[in-house]
Write a protein that holds these residues in place. Sequence first.
Motif, short mmCIF file in Angstrom:
data_model
loop_
_atom_site.label_atom_id
_atom_site.label_comp_id
_atom_site.label_asym_id
_atom_site.label_seq_id
_atom_site.Cartn_x
_atom_site.Cartn_y
_atom_site.Cartn_z
N LEU A 85 0.85 -1.20 0.00
CA LEU A 85 0.00 0.00 0.00
C LEU A 85 0.88 1.24 0.00
CD1 LEU A 85 -2.57 -1.06 2.75
CD2 LEU A 85 -2.95 -0.97 0.29
N GLN A 86 1.91 1.22 0.83
CA GLN A 86 2.77 2.38 0.99
C GLN A 86 3.52 2.67 -0.31
OE1 GLN A 86 2.33 -0.12 3.09
NE2 GLN A 86 1.61 0.84 4.96
N GLN A 87 3.98 1.61 -0.99
CA GLN A 87 4.72 1.78 -2.24
C GLN A 87 3.83 2.37 -3.32
OE1 GLN A 87 8.04 1.23 -2.73
NE2 GLN A 87 7.61 2.25 -4.67
N ILE A 88 2.61 1.87 -3.41
CA ILE A 88 1.70 2.37 -4.44
C ILE A 88 1.40 3.85 -4.20
CG2 ILE A 88 -0.70 2.18 -5.30
CD1 ILE A 88 -0.30 -0.81 -5.37
N LEU A 89 1.27 4.25 -2.93
CA LEU A 89 1.00 5.66 -2.65
C LEU A 89 2.15 6.56 -3.15
CD1 LEU A 89 -0.80 5.77 0.81
CD2 LEU A 89 -1.72 5.52 -1.48
N LYS A 90 3.36 6.02 -3.16
CA LYS A 90 4.47 6.83 -3.69
C LYS A 90 4.31 6.99 -5.20
CE LYS A 90 7.80 5.49 -0.20
NZ LYS A 90 8.66 4.36 0.11
N TRP A 91 3.87 5.92 -5.86
CA TRP A 91 3.79 5.95 -7.32
C TRP A 91 2.63 6.78 -7.85
CZ3 TRP A 91 5.05 0.15 -8.78
CH2 TRP A 91 6.40 -0.07 -8.52
N ILE A 92 1.53 6.87 -7.07
CA ILE A 92 0.36 7.58 -7.62
C ILE A 92 0.66 9.06 -7.84
CG2 ILE A 92 -1.32 5.95 -6.67
CD1 ILE A 92 -2.08 7.97 -4.58
N VAL A 93 1.64 9.56 -7.11
CA VAL A 93 1.98 10.98 -7.28
C VAL A 93 2.62 11.17 -8.66
CG1 VAL A 93 3.35 12.86 -6.31
CG2 VAL A 93 2.36 11.13 -4.81
N LYS A 94 3.43 10.22 -9.06
CA LYS A 94 4.17 10.35 -10.32
C LYS A 94 3.32 9.95 -11.53
CE LYS A 94 8.70 9.44 -12.13
NZ LYS A 94 9.75 8.45 -12.16
N GLY B 227 -10.22 -7.28 -22.21
CA GLY B 227 -9.38 -8.37 -21.70
C GLY B 227 -8.38 -7.95 -20.62
N ILE B 228 -8.24 -6.64 -20.38
CA ILE B 228 -7.29 -6.20 -19.35
C ILE B 228 -7.94 -6.33 -17.97
CG2 ILE B 228 -6.03 -4.17 -18.44
CD1 ILE B 228 -4.77 -5.06 -21.00
N THR B 229 -7.15 -6.82 -16.98
CA THR B 229 -7.66 -6.89 -15.60
C THR B 229 -7.38 -5.55 -14.92
OG1 THR B 229 -7.20 -9.24 -15.51
CG2 THR B 229 -7.51 -8.12 -13.40
N VAL B 230 -8.46 -4.93 -14.43
CA VAL B 230 -8.32 -3.60 -13.80
C VAL B 230 -8.52 -3.75 -12.30
CG1 VAL B 230 -9.30 -1.28 -13.70
CG2 VAL B 230 -9.25 -2.52 -15.86
N LEU B 231 -7.60 -3.17 -11.52
CA LEU B 231 -7.76 -3.15 -10.07
C LEU B 231 -8.23 -1.77 -9.65
CD1 LEU B 231 -6.82 -5.89 -9.07
CD2 LEU B 231 -5.13 -4.72 -7.71
N LEU B 232 -9.43 -1.68 -9.11
CA LEU B 232 -9.94 -0.38 -8.66
C LEU B 232 -9.38 -0.18 -7.25
CD1 LEU B 232 -12.11 -1.84 -10.60
CD2 LEU B 232 -13.60 -0.01 -9.92
N ASN B 233 -8.35 0.64 -7.17
CA ASN B 233 -7.61 0.74 -5.92
C ASN B 233 -8.24 1.79 -5.00
OD1 ASN B 233 -5.67 1.12 -3.90
ND2 ASN B 233 -4.08 0.34 -5.25
N ILE B 234 -9.16 1.33 -4.16
CA ILE B 234 -9.93 2.25 -3.30
C ILE B 234 -8.99 2.93 -2.30
CG2 ILE B 234 -11.78 2.36 -1.57
CD1 ILE B 234 -13.08 -0.06 -3.01
N HIS B 235 -8.03 2.18 -1.79
CA HIS B 235 -7.09 2.77 -0.83
C HIS B 235 -6.31 3.91 -1.48
CE1 HIS B 235 -3.24 2.98 1.44
NE2 HIS B 235 -4.05 2.83 2.48
#
Length: 510
Positions: free
Chosen positions: A72-81, A408-416
């Motif tokens: 979770l913490q890593q993804i939060l860093k990436w969403i900014v970029k 055909g793409i799997t999408v993850l709706l990242n609520i967090h």
Amino acid sequence: MSISMLSPMGLLRVIPGPFQGAFLLSLILLLIKVAQFYLRRQWLLKALQQFPSPPSHWLFGHKYEFQKDQELQQILKWIVKYPCAFPRWMWGSKVFFQIYDPDYLKVILGRADPKSTELHNFLSPWIGEGLLLLNGPTWFQHRRMLTPAFHYDILQPYVQLTADSVQVMLEKWEELVTQGSHVELFEHVSLMTLDTIMKCAFSYHGNAQLNRSTHPYIKAVGDLSNLFFSRVRNAFHQTDMIYRLTPEGRLNHQACELAHKHTDQVIKQRKTYLQEERELEKIKRKKNLDFLDILLCAKMEDGSSLSDQDLRAEVDTFMFEGHDTTASGISWILYALAMHPKHQQTCREEIQSLLGDGSSITWDHLSQMPYTTMCIKEALRIYPPVPNISRVLSKPITFPDGRSLPKGITVLLNIHALHHNPKVWSNPEVFDPFRFAPGSTQHSHAFLPFSGGSRNCTGKQFAMNELKVAVALTLLRFELSPDPTGIPEPAAGIVLKGRNGIHLHLKKHH
Ligand code: HEM
């Protein structure tokens, strides 16, 4: 050894005759797999080219970017970029397309894409093909059949049943507090929410909280959630045949059996009751059916509509969805209030003026605690109990910014990530209940703890009631403060957990 012996023909010559056919067949299968891998990867690279992501290894994907339990913490860093979305490569030909922009989520939740069968095949041995995993017309039929179980008239008496379960939990905490110890919330709260869902949805009074501290069903659910999560991440555990042979696969099987033993007992008891007491006629005449009544009547009136397998799947689904999510929600809300004593005190004063000593709490009270509700929502924003959900695109999609994806793409709706997206929420890490003050406005898809669209959470109202009752009664009895030696870190799972639990200090309130 000469070089020519290492070539396939060279090897073929040294392999004894009877095994040569098998060798050739394996070689051909291997070549086909490599070609499939290559073609799938090329297709994915082309399909996702409009969406940059952090550099990834061709075989290991982003594996090395993620430290264990730091997802979770890593993804939060990436969403900014990477605004709106980015592809997360699991390994060479496997990618989950993460989205966390409200406009993107709005488009997806407005469509009828199915859930990812790939992921749900891992869950179905446990919770079966119930409402959560079903797709298409069968899902629609079940949803229509079960919606009345969450009608306002049905939910009203549940407030008292929930309050009774919460009081049992608080009594236990009083004993613990006199021994001077702190409390790990998740385990206690899980037993309480299990007790509640069993009483409300299944009229089953099992007293899960009193029997023993670690209920076998709760233990099985904990194991199954962890095993699901680690299986999704393991390239070698994708195929059922191989997974079954691994130690994790065997553990998964045992945990499923334990969980089913519990749900079977609930179904069996009710069926026996129906036969012995000729209750069926009584149930049919009842104005408000509970969840299990609805399932059993649907089955008995029209044998073909609900097989035993369907019945069991729905019971398994509601037993799990109905307790693990709310346990996560309540634990994190109490933690958030412990971290913010001023908000905690304002909630307590609001509840005291509404409920007095809390000996009676009713449905009407639940809409009269606006400040507490704001705090609950803010905690659900920072700590969404269901951090991710998935869909597979059944047709191509174009997002509002013009970028598109093929079928055909799997999408993850990242609520967090949506709830922590600084483009959506200013200072997202700050606990500020006034974001939910009356009159404040947000994007319609900025806050989605219960998802949205036609597949939103059926138990939303039930859950909100339970959260309010649990928070109100707890604050009347205890002052909450964090345990400085064990600050919990949110860890991704099917539901949001705390790595090493969620520990709090409780002090009896006078
Ligand atoms: C705080 C507590 C809860 C949260 C945050 C929550 C969240 C969610 C979310 C995000 C979904 C969408 C899942 C997806 O699209 O894959 C969902 C679906 C669902 N939830 Fe909940 N839930 C909660 C409590 C409950 C309770 C108490 C029940 C039952 C009593 C319940 C029953 C369901 C069911 C059956 C679905 C599937 C609905 C469908 O696909 O038609 N949930 N929930």
